[in-house]
Design a protein around this motif. Structure first.
Motif, PDB file in Angstrom:
ATOM      1  N   SER A 157     -25.651 -12.766  11.585  1.00  0.00           N
ATOM      2  CA  SER A 157     -25.543 -13.432  13.784  1.00  0.00           C
ATOM      3  C   SER A 157     -24.886 -12.209  14.539  1.00  0.00           C
ATOM      4  CB  SER A 157     -25.328 -14.274  13.206  1.00  0.00           C
ATOM      5  OG  SER A 157     -23.575 -14.209  12.946  1.00  0.00           O
ATOM      6  N   ASP A 158     -25.949 -12.647  15.473  1.00  0.00           N
ATOM      7  CA  ASP A 158     -25.557 -11.699  16.654  1.00  0.00           C
ATOM      8  C   ASP A 158     -25.210 -12.051  18.089  1.00  0.00           C
ATOM      9  OD1 ASP A 158     -28.507 -11.271  18.841  1.00  0.00           O
ATOM     10  OD2 ASP A 158     -28.876 -12.062  16.713  1.00  0.00           O
ATOM     11  N   GLU A 159     -24.859 -11.623  18.706  1.00  0.00           N
ATOM     12  CA  GLU A 159     -24.127 -12.304  20.046  1.00  0.00           C
ATOM     13  C   GLU A 159     -24.179 -11.749  20.846  1.00  0.00           C
ATOM     14  OE1 GLU A 159     -20.607 -15.267  21.645  1.00  0.00           O
ATOM     15  OE2 GLU A 159     -20.165 -14.245  19.939  1.00  0.00           O
ATOM     16  N   ALA A 160     -24.837 -11.856  22.288  1.00  0.00           N
ATOM     17  CA  ALA A 160     -24.887 -10.980  23.274  1.00  0.00           C
ATOM     18  C   ALA A 160     -23.615 -10.745  23.945  1.00  0.00           C
ATOM     19  CB  ALA A 160     -26.163 -10.705  24.275  1.00  0.00           C
ATOM     20  N   LEU A 161     -22.443 -10.470  24.539  1.00  0.00           N
ATOM     21  CA  LEU A 161     -21.508  -9.787  25.477  1.00  0.00           C
ATOM     22  C   LEU A 161     -21.216  -9.527  26.039  1.00  0.00           C
ATOM     23  CD1 LEU A 161     -18.795 -10.529  22.379  1.00  0.00           C
ATOM     24  CD2 LEU A 161     -19.730 -12.433  23.590  1.00  0.00           C
ATOM     25  N   ASP A 162     -20.589  -9.024  27.243  1.00  0.00           N
ATOM     26  CA  ASP A 162     -20.369  -8.327  28.161  1.00  0.00           C
ATOM     27  C   ASP A 162     -20.630  -7.136  27.815  1.00  0.00           C
ATOM     28  OD1 ASP A 162     -20.026  -7.342  31.206  1.00  0.00           O
ATOM     29  OD2 ASP A 162     -18.050  -7.819  31.224  1.00  0.00           O
ATOM     30  N   GLY A 163     -21.859  -6.790  27.680  1.00  0.00           N
ATOM     31  CA  GLY A 163     -22.159  -4.493  27.363  1.00  0.00           C
ATOM     32  C   GLY A 163     -21.855  -4.527  26.241  1.00  0.00           C
ATOM     33  N   TYR A 164     -22.623  -5.427  25.219  1.00  0.00           N
ATOM     34  CA  TYR A 164     -22.474  -4.975  24.158  1.00  0.00           C
ATOM     35  C   TYR A 164     -22.959  -6.347  22.897  1.00  0.00           C
ATOM     36  CZ  TYR A 164     -17.784  -7.496  22.679  1.00  0.00           C
ATOM     37  OH  TYR A 164     -17.005  -8.125  23.041  1.00  0.00           O
ATOM     38  N   VAL A 165     -23.243  -6.048  22.253  1.00  0.00           N
ATOM     39  CA  VAL A 165     -23.428  -7.129  20.710  1.00  0.00           C
ATOM     40  C   VAL A 165     -23.067  -7.326  19.742  1.00  0.00           C
ATOM     41  CG1 VAL A 165     -25.623  -7.635  19.228  1.00  0.00           C
ATOM     42  CG2 VAL A 165     -26.200  -7.138  21.878  1.00  0.00           C
ATOM     43  N   ARG A 166     -22.308  -7.960  19.553  1.00  0.00           N
ATOM     44  CA  ARG A 166     -21.013  -8.750  18.551  1.00  0.00           C
ATOM     45  C   ARG A 166     -21.878  -9.409  17.022  1.00  0.00           C
ATOM     46  NH1 ARG A 166     -17.910 -12.533  16.172  1.00  0.00           N
ATOM     47  NH2 ARG A 166     -16.046 -11.472  15.847  1.00  0.00           N
ATOM     48  N   TRP A 167     -22.295  -7.761  15.912  1.00  0.00           N
ATOM     49  CA  TRP A 167     -22.807  -8.488  14.927  1.00  0.00           C
ATOM     50  C   TRP A 167     -21.445  -8.949  13.770  1.00  0.00           C
ATOM     51  CZ3 TRP A 167     -28.058  -8.796  14.134  1.00  0.00           C
ATOM     52  CH2 TRP A 167     -29.262  -7.754  14.604  1.00  0.00           C
ATOM     53  N   SER A 168     -22.301  -9.981  12.730  1.00  0.00           N
ATOM     54  CA  SER A 168     -21.309 -10.506  12.324  1.00  0.00           C
ATOM     55  C   SER A 168     -22.061 -10.941  11.083  1.00  0.00           C
ATOM     56  CB  SER A 168     -20.814 -12.390  12.415  1.00  0.00           C
ATOM     57  OG  SER A 168     -20.029 -12.301  13.358  1.00  0.00           O
ATOM     58  N   VAL A 169     -21.571 -10.341  10.103  1.00  0.00           N
ATOM     59  CA  VAL A 169     -22.418 -10.418   8.461  1.00  0.00           C
ATOM     60  C   VAL A 169     -21.190 -11.779   7.676  1.00  0.00           C
ATOM     61  CG1 VAL A 169     -23.751  -9.142   6.336  1.00  0.00           C
ATOM     62  CG2 VAL A 169     -23.510  -8.379   8.628  1.00  0.00           C
ATOM     63  N   ARG A 170     -22.043 -12.776   7.278  1.00  0.00           N
ATOM     64  CA  ARG A 170     -21.299 -13.516   6.186  1.00  0.00           C
ATOM     65  C   ARG A 170     -22.389 -13.366   4.396  1.00  0.00           C
ATOM     66  NH1 ARG A 170     -21.055 -18.570   4.396  1.00  0.00           N
ATOM     67  NH2 ARG A 170     -23.581 -19.568   6.081  1.00  0.00           N
ATOM     68  N   THR A 171     -20.832 -12.548   3.587  1.00  0.00           N
ATOM     69  CA  THR A 171     -21.755 -12.758   2.546  1.00  0.00           C
ATOM     70  C   THR A 171     -20.839 -13.879   1.632  1.00  0.00           C
ATOM     71  OG1 THR A 171     -19.395 -11.087   1.891  1.00  0.00           O
ATOM     72  CG2 THR A 171     -20.659  -9.804   2.831  1.00  0.00           C
ATOM     73  N   ALA A 172     -21.754 -13.889   0.282  1.00  0.00           N
ATOM     74  CA  ALA A 172     -21.832 -14.921  -0.325  1.00  0.00           C
ATOM     75  C   ALA A 172     -20.176 -14.040  -1.527  1.00  0.00           C
ATOM     76  CB  ALA A 172     -22.449 -14.811  -1.688  1.00  0.00           C
ATOM     77  N   ALA A 173     -19.650 -15.248  -1.839  1.00  0.00           N
ATOM     78  CA  ALA A 173     -18.313 -15.036  -3.116  1.00  0.00           C
ATOM     79  C   ALA A 173     -19.248 -13.792  -4.258  1.00  0.00           C
ATOM     80  CB  ALA A 173     -18.303 -16.280  -3.703  1.00  0.00           C
ATOM     81  N   GLY A 174     -18.399 -12.976  -4.614  1.00  0.00           N
ATOM     82  CA  GLY A 174     -18.357 -11.974  -5.679  1.00  0.00           C
ATOM     83  C   GLY A 174     -19.320 -10.785  -4.884  1.00  0.00           C
ATOM     84  N   SER A 175     -19.817 -11.043  -3.272  1.00  0.00           N
ATOM     85  CA  SER A 175     -20.968 -10.098  -2.845  1.00  0.00           C
ATOM     86  C   SER A 175     -20.156  -8.319  -3.284  1.00  0.00           C
ATOM     87  CB  SER A 175     -20.960  -9.937  -2.012  1.00  0.00           C
ATOM     88  OG  SER A 175     -21.750  -9.396  -0.971  1.00  0.00           O
ATOM     89  N   ALA A 176     -20.810  -7.297  -3.670  1.00  0.00           N
ATOM     90  CA  ALA A 176     -20.034  -6.339  -3.443  1.00  0.00           C
ATOM     91  C   ALA A 176     -19.909  -5.628  -1.989  1.00  0.00           C
ATOM     92  CB  ALA A 176     -20.597  -5.352  -4.394  1.00  0.00           C
ATOM     93  N   VAL A 177     -20.580  -6.463  -0.701  1.00  0.00           N
ATOM     94  CA  VAL A 177     -20.743  -5.691   0.423  1.00  0.00           C
ATOM     95  C   VAL A 177     -19.110  -5.640   0.313  1.00  0.00           C
ATOM     96  CG1 VAL A 177     -20.711  -6.278   2.493  1.00  0.00           C
ATOM     97  CG2 VAL A 177     -23.002  -6.673   0.746  1.00  0.00           C
ATOM     98  N   ASP A 178     -18.931  -4.532   1.377  1.00  0.00           N
ATOM     99  CA  ASP A 178     -17.450  -4.399   2.503  1.00  0.00           C
ATOM    100  C   ASP A 178     -18.206  -3.405   3.375  1.00  0.00           C
ATOM    101  OD1 ASP A 178     -17.897  -1.757   1.438  1.00  0.00           O
ATOM    102  OD2 ASP A 178     -16.825  -1.172  -0.231  1.00  0.00           O
ATOM    103  N   ALA A 179     -17.207  -3.010   4.078  1.00  0.00           N
ATOM    104  CA  ALA A 179     -17.307  -3.012   5.514  1.00  0.00           C
ATOM    105  C   ALA A 179     -17.450  -1.249   5.422  1.00  0.00           C
ATOM    106  CB  ALA A 179     -15.570  -2.260   5.864  1.00  0.00           C
ATOM    107  N   ALA A 180     -17.037  -0.454   4.319  1.00  0.00           N
ATOM    108  CA  ALA A 180     -17.583   0.901   4.001  1.00  0.00           C
ATOM    109  C   ALA A 180     -19.164   0.641   3.504  1.00  0.00           C
ATOM    110  CB  ALA A 180     -16.836   1.690   2.687  1.00  0.00           C
ATOM    111  N   MET A 181     -19.651  -0.408   3.012  1.00  0.00           N
ATOM    112  CA  MET A 181     -21.148  -0.008   3.159  1.00  0.00           C
ATOM    113  C   MET A 181     -22.028  -0.330   3.668  1.00  0.00           C
ATOM    114  SD  MET A 181     -23.244  -3.378   0.424  1.00  0.00           S
ATOM    115  CE  MET A 181     -22.422  -2.021  -1.453  1.00  0.00           C
ATOM    116  N   ILE A 182     -21.273  -1.359   4.711  1.00  0.00           N
ATOM    117  CA  ILE A 182     -22.131  -1.490   6.151  1.00  0.00           C
ATOM    118  C   ILE A 182     -21.693  -0.635   7.131  1.00  0.00           C
ATOM    119  CG2 ILE A 182     -21.593  -2.795   8.390  1.00  0.00           C
ATOM    120  CD1 ILE A 182     -20.886  -5.727   6.821  1.00  0.00           C
ATOM    121  N   ALA A 183     -20.953   0.362   7.351  1.00  0.00           N
ATOM    122  CA  ALA A 183     -20.560   1.632   8.024  1.00  0.00           C
ATOM    123  C   ALA A 183     -21.917   2.671   7.872  1.00  0.00           C
ATOM    124  CB  ALA A 183     -19.334   1.933   7.610  1.00  0.00           C
TER     125      ALA A 183
END
Length: 317
Positions: free
Chosen positions: A262-288
């Protein structure tokens, strides 16, 4: 141990009922002196049945429970003088009497010596923050004030154990916070407390250990941190995009285990959120790496007790 429960079970059967209802199924746990122990579970899980048995208001079908070395069945009369009980939304106050009059009546029922009554009533009213309202009629009290008066009444006879069964049920946020502060002060003063609640924030803040009860049995027990760590729950990662780095949300949708982007337009930027399933290998480093941004630009939000509770209850057999 202050409370010791072993294989406690309770069945209810009614006329014409094809099978008995198992409100508790072999529950076992211990509570140390001065501990605040929480019991979580959906409606009908057996929480109130457990409190009623431990407070000698209901007899178990099988199993045993002891409080301070006294059996809740065979030593019920002796034990009652050592227990305080507060039920959420409880009706037991006399509206046309003042706070002092209500407590004086309760002191007589508890057997508090008359020479001690004035001191004890003053002490508990001070403790729950109602000293200035001691001569006010209870009919003028808010719901939060009434609940604090219930707790004052339960503490009059200086009990060894205090049972709080959903005490913040129906309270507004301010009254609920005041009640949490009161319970925290009782805990810090060394009172042994067993608390049942539906409020995960309340349980996480106050309790040293928790038991999750589903269909009459304990399915998980431990500290709030341990329960959050053991529960198989997903996580949410957020990223503040000031420079239009995310040009195609499909890149985030394609991450393994991503179940909601999901994304949310705020003052001067967009805040993105990624929700993962239980047991997912996704972490902050992978998204970066996927977005080609520094790793500290992506923040992983830890699982909450509510996340863990929902996962535990949903996965319970």
């Amino acid at each position: 141990m202050m409370i010791r429960v072993e294989s406690l079970a309770r069945e209810f059967s009614g006329k014409g009922a094809p099978e008995p209802v198992h409100a508790l199924r072999g529950v076992s746990f211990e509570v140390a002196p001065g501990e605040l122990f929480g019991v979580l579970g959906p409606n009908g899980a057996g929480k109130t049945t457990l409190v009623r048995i431990l407070s000698t208001l209901l007899t178990p079908t099988s199993g045993t429970a002891q409080i301070g070395g006294l059996d809740v069945v065979t030593d019920a009369m002796r034990l009652r003088r050592r227990l305080g009980v507060v039920f959420g939304g409880e009706r037991g106050l006399y509206d046309r009497l003042t706070a002092v009059d209500n407590l004086q009546f309760a002191a007589e029922l508890y057997g508090v010596h008359r020479r001690e009554q004035k001191r004890r009533i003053g002490d508990v009213l001070e403790l729950v923050g109602l000293r200035s309202k001691d001569r006010a009629r209870v009919e003028t009290f808010s719901r939060g004030m009434r609940q604090r008066l219930h707790i004052a009444r339960a503490l009059l006879h200086e009990p060894d154990v205090l049972f709080l069964d959903e005490p913040s049920n129906g309270l507004d946020p301010v009254a609920a916070r005041e009640l949490r502060d009161l319970v925290r002060s009782l805990r810090d003063a060394g009172t042994t407390i067993l608390l049942t609640t539906h409020h995960m924030f309340e349980a996480d803040q106050l309790c040293s250990r928790l038991a999750v009860v589903v269909d009459g049995g304990i399915v998980e027990m431990g500290t709030p941190a341990a329960i959050k760590g053991r529960a198989d729950v997903g996580r949410t990662f957020t990223f503040a995009d000031y420079h239009g780095v995310v040009r195609d949300r499909a890149v985030l949708d394609a991450l393994p285990g991503a179940i909601d982007v999901s994304d949310e337009a705020l003052d001067g930027y967009v805040r993105w959120s990624v929700r993962t399933a239980a047991g997912s290998a996704v972490d902050a480093a992978m998204i970066a790496r996927t977005l080609d941004v520094p790793p500290d630009h992506v923040v992983g939000e830890p699982a909450t007790l509510e996340d863990a509770y929902v996962a535990i209850v949903s996965g319970a057999p």
